[in-house]
Write a protein that holds these residues in place. Structure first.
Motif, PDB file in Angstrom:
ATOM      1  N   UNK A   1       0.855  -1.180   0.000  1.00 29.43           N
ATOM      2  CA  UNK A   1       0.000   0.000   0.000  1.00 29.43           C
ATOM      3  C   UNK A   1       0.897   1.238   0.000  1.00 29.43           C
ATOM      4  N   UNK A   2       0.444   2.260  -0.694  1.00 31.61           N
ATOM      5  CA  UNK A   2       1.213   3.507  -0.773  1.00 31.61           C
ATOM      6  C   UNK A   2       0.350   4.643  -0.250  1.00 31.61           C
ATOM      7  N   UNK A   3       0.582   5.021   0.998  1.00 31.91           N
ATOM      8  CA  UNK A   3      -0.117   6.163   1.579  1.00 31.91           C
ATOM      9  C   UNK A   3       0.918   7.113   2.182  1.00 31.91           C
ATOM     10  N   UNK A   4       0.556   8.378   2.230  1.00 37.60           N
ATOM     11  CA  UNK A   4       1.458   9.402   2.743  1.00 37.60           C
ATOM     12  C   UNK A   4       1.205   9.646   4.221  1.00 37.60           C
TER      13      UNK A   4
ATOM     14  N   UNK B   1       7.180  14.660  -9.610  1.00 33.35           N
ATOM     15  CA  UNK B   1       7.245  13.213  -9.781  1.00 33.35           C
ATOM     16  C   UNK B   1       6.036  12.531  -9.151  1.00 33.35           C
ATOM     17  N   UNK B   2       5.635  11.430  -9.731  1.00 31.81           N
ATOM     18  CA  UNK B   2       4.485  10.671  -9.239  1.00 31.81           C
ATOM     19  C   UNK B   2       4.761  10.169  -7.821  1.00 31.81           C
ATOM     20  N   UNK B   3       3.774  10.329  -6.960  1.00 32.97           N
ATOM     21  CA  UNK B   3       3.902   9.900  -5.571  1.00 32.97           C
ATOM     22  C   UNK B   3       4.230  11.028  -4.617  1.00 32.97           C
ATOM     23  N   UNK B   4       4.661  12.184  -5.155  1.00 33.26           N
ATOM     24  CA  UNK B   4       5.059  13.287  -4.282  1.00 33.26           C
ATOM     25  C   UNK B   4       3.828  13.958  -3.682  1.00 33.26           C
ATOM     26  N   UNK B   5       3.962  14.437  -2.461  1.00 33.25           N
ATOM     27  CA  UNK B   5       2.875  15.129  -1.767  1.00 33.25           C
ATOM     28  C   UNK B   5       2.977  16.622  -2.035  1.00 33.25           C
ATOM     29  N   UNK B   6       1.857  17.232  -2.416  1.00 33.96           N
ATOM     30  CA  UNK B   6       1.840  18.666  -2.700  1.00 33.96           C
ATOM     31  C   UNK B   6       0.663  19.305  -1.977  1.00 33.96           C
TER      32      UNK B   6
ATOM     33  N   UNK C   1      -2.204   8.780   6.320  1.00 39.40           N
ATOM     34  CA  UNK C   1      -3.491   9.060   5.695  1.00 39.40           C
ATOM     35  C   UNK C   1      -4.328   7.780   5.641  1.00 39.40           C
ATOM     36  N   UNK C   2      -5.618   7.906   5.904  1.00 39.33           N
ATOM     37  CA  UNK C   2      -6.604   6.815   5.890  1.00 39.33           C
ATOM     38  C   UNK C   2      -6.447   5.860   7.075  1.00 39.33           C
ATOM     39  N   UNK C   3      -5.307   5.865   7.718  1.00 41.69           N
ATOM     40  CA  UNK C   3      -5.020   4.887   8.769  1.00 41.69           C
ATOM     41  C   UNK C   3      -5.018   5.515  10.148  1.00 41.69           C
TER      42      UNK C   3
END
Length: 206
Positions: free
Chosen positions: A28-31, A166-171, A73-75
């Protein structure tokens, strides 16, 4: 005696299945953010996770045995200690009571299915163009750029912009937090950290 043996076997098998569910790691990929013992906070992103542990990509390392508190996030909030170093981050053991581990298992199942089904990119939420489509994005290093909202839903947005982080970066998008999930011909697509209320979305995104 045979019935008792069969019952014991079924009970043991069920316990093993439940234990596997509790400790099965899913990609899972969450920030999020995490805090070390020195109380400094840093951004992070999950690589994989189970109710008993998580691997994090982080800008700084941590020593084995160090206590860590993370907000994902979400968790939500998790805590534990570092058990090993990995390339670009570390893995930590999650200390949580049984009830919270079961809740984590349910959330992780949802997150895994969401990624498999590509839900952040589907049309499960109606898309629209806000009354004011002009806003700005702010990168982690503080640089800001003007952009135009092509369309937006309660879970994400498509943006016309000259920069393509880049994909995956938080903005930051307006007053909201988002993650880049795709590059488009004219800009980027982003996913919000949390599903939004439409009225608040209109207010905070521009």
């Amino acid at each position: 005696m045979a019935q008792a043996t069969a019952l014991t076997y079924r009970t043991t098998a069920a316990a093993r299945r439940l234990d596997r569910r509790r400790h099965s790691r899913v990609k899972v990929s969450v920030l999020g953010r995490f805090m070390l013992e020195n109380r400094r906070e840093y951004p992070c992103q999950t690589l994989d996770m189970s109710p008993g542990g998580v691997s994090l990509v982080t800008p700084v390392g941590a020593r084995v045995g160090e206590k860590v508190i993370a907000y994902l996030d979400h968790i939500g909030r998790i805590e534990g200690e570092v058990v090993r170093e990995i390339e670009g981050g570390f893995a930590m053991r999650i200390n949580a009571p049984l009830r919270k581990r079961d809740k984590l298992a349910n959330v992780l199942t949802w997150l895994a299915n969401r990624d498999v089904l590509n839900l952040p990119e589907d049309r499960r939420h109606e898309r629209f163009t806000p009354k004011n489509p002009f806003t700005q994005i702010v990168l982690p290093d503080g640089r800001s750029y003007k952009c135009r909202i092509v369309d937006v839903s309660l879970s994400g947005a498509s943006l016309k912009t000259e920069v393509k982080p880049e994909i995956g970066i938080s903005i930051a998008l307006g007053k909201m937090r988002a993650r880049v999930v795709r590059h488009t011909e004219d800009g980027i697509a982003v996913e919000f950290a949390n599903v939004q209320n439409r009225d608040l979305l209109e207010k905070h995104i521009s």
